[in-house]
Design a protein around this motif. Structure first.
Motif, mmCIF file in Angstrom:
data_model
loop_
_atom_site.group_PDB
_atom_site.id
_atom_site.type_symbol
_atom_site.label_atom_id
_atom_site.label_comp_id
_atom_site.label_asym_id
_atom_site.label_seq_id
_atom_site.Cartn_x
_atom_site.Cartn_y
_atom_site.Cartn_z
ATOM 1 N N LEU A 1 -1.461 -1.745 8.299
ATOM 2 C CA LEU A 1 -0.791 -3.045 8.248
ATOM 3 C C LEU A 1 -0.542 -3.574 9.660
ATOM 4 C CD1 LEU A 1 0.210 -4.669 5.711
ATOM 5 C CD2 LEU A 1 2.511 -4.034 6.413
ATOM 6 N N GLY B 1 6.333 -9.864 7.427
ATOM 7 C CA GLY B 1 6.180 -8.919 6.329
ATOM 8 C C GLY B 1 7.094 -9.277 5.183
ATOM 9 N N THR C 1 2.095 1.943 3.518
ATOM 10 C CA THR C 1 3.227 1.126 3.954
ATOM 11 C C THR C 1 4.522 1.562 3.279
ATOM 12 O OG1 THR C 1 1.782 -0.769 4.405
ATOM 13 C CG2 THR C 1 4.122 -1.234 4.070
ATOM 14 N N GLY D 1 5.594 -5.241 4.807
ATOM 15 C CA GLY D 1 5.928 -5.114 6.224
ATOM 16 C C GLY D 1 7.422 -5.267 6.452
ATOM 17 N N TYR E 1 2.238 -10.100 5.288
ATOM 18 C CA TYR E 1 1.825 -8.702 5.210
ATOM 19 C C TYR E 1 2.685 -7.963 4.180
ATOM 20 C CZ TYR E 1 -1.004 -9.871 9.177
ATOM 21 O OH TYR E 1 -1.960 -10.469 9.983
ATOM 22 N N SER F 1 0.825 -1.203 0.000
ATOM 23 C CA SER F 1 0.000 0.000 0.000
ATOM 24 C C SER F 1 0.863 1.257 0.000
ATOM 25 C CB SER F 1 -0.911 0.019 1.230
ATOM 26 O OG SER F 1 -0.151 0.250 2.408
#
Length: 323
Positions: free
Chosen positions: A304, A262, A21, A293, A290, A18
């Motif tokens: 997240l 992540g 992130t 991450g 994730y 995203s």
């Protein structure tokens, strides 16, 4: 975001990360680039720097709900435990903090432990295990083992319940797995209801993702892993001894586990590989992947971390619910 199929290739590409992130990661690299190395300034100075909140992680907030006790460890060493508990615990979470076996402390996660208490009804017990390089292997694992033995013997009297879970982040994930194996092999105890293993280091011989990560200053580089490992294991130990690298252990009789990782973490392979070995040994396991991450991402702002932390709380609540 997690996926019903944690091995969906789409989870691991840049398109899955995203905008939020990516911004968090860019900010971390900018913040950490050029910062002093702990092995150059000394572990004590680095610990104080972290306690002041200078670096990737904010300064700790100490809970007024916490209390400290001491238990006896190997050789009569006193091991401090930090306890945050609800009035009537449903179970107990033995928490082992991270920090590369060198940094961190039992009182630097109070807000996280308060959240777990609130969302699960568990009493949280955090271990102040001794740190390298002053106290290399096997001292830290010995202290964590002693804490687990104490809980098995005393949780019912102390908390009104003997339903136990265990977990931790990074080095704490590693030490949690080592503790589970020691409790099985040395004490015949396989009663933990769940293991919350968050971006743990399970192969001290270095997985491919550890070796390939490189020098991006995104919390944990390949060089950092090497320096932490050298501090923890300075005496030529076999780094694939199962007591050092739990991924090489026989994993039968382990509790249900949640692995959280992540995709921008140098330890990604450790969780992917350990999850599959956990399953292959006949245990239950879940894997939360994730996108984007970084190492330690559950402590950083953003959706997240919120999603990962909610998944961990739900896992622990379910684990106790099965008891």
């Amino acid at each position: 975001m997690t996926s019903h199929n944690p091995f969906d290739p789409k989870l691991y590409g840049d398109d899955a990360i995203s905008t939020e992130t990516k911004a968090v990661n860019d900010g971390l690299i900018k913040l950490l680039t050029g910062s002093p190395e702990w092995w150059e300034i000394g572990a004590d100075v680095a610990r104080e720097t972290r306690r002041r909140g200078e670096g990737a992680f904010p300064a700790p907030v100490f809970s007024d709900k916490a209390r400290n006790i001491e238990i006896e460890g190997k050789g009569g060493h006193k091991i401090p435990l930090r306890i945050i508990a609800p009035e009537k615990p449903r179970g107990v979470y033995l928490h082992i903090h991270g920090g590369g076996w060198v940094l961190g402390a039992f009182d630097q996660q109070d807000l996280m432990l308060e959240r777990i208490v609130k969302n699960t009804g568990l009493a949280c017990v955090s271990v102040e295990y001794r740190l390298a390089p002053e106290h290399p292997y096997p001292t830290g694992p010995d202290d964590c083992e002693a804490a687990a033995v104490w809980l098995v013997k005393n949780a019912k009297a102390e908390f009104g319940t003997d339903a136990l879970t265990i977990g931790g982040e990074s080095a704490g994930g590693h030490l949690s797995a080592v503790t589970l194996l020691r409790m099985r092999d040395r004490h015949g105890y396989t009663g933990f209801k769940g293991a919350n293993l968050v971006f743990g280091a399970f192969d001290m011989g270095m997985t491919p993702s550890q070796r390939a990560f490189g020098n991006d200053r995104l919390v944990l580089r390949t060089l950092d892993i090497e320096k932490f490992a050298d501090a923890f294991l300075p005496n030529g130990e076999d780094r694939r001894d199962p007591d050092i690298s739990p991924i090489f252990a026989k994993l039968d009789g382990m509790p249900p586990a949640l692995f959280t990782i992540g995709t921008r973490d140098a330890l990604m392979d450790d969780s992917l590989f350990m999850y599959t070995r956990w399953i292959a040994a006949g245990n239950e396991a879940e894997l939360g992947v994730y996108p984007g991450g970084a190492h330690g991402f559950v402590a950083f702002p953003g959706k997240l971390a919120q999603e990962a932390n909610a998944a961990q709380d739900a896992f622990l609540a379910r684990a106790i619910g099965k008891s």
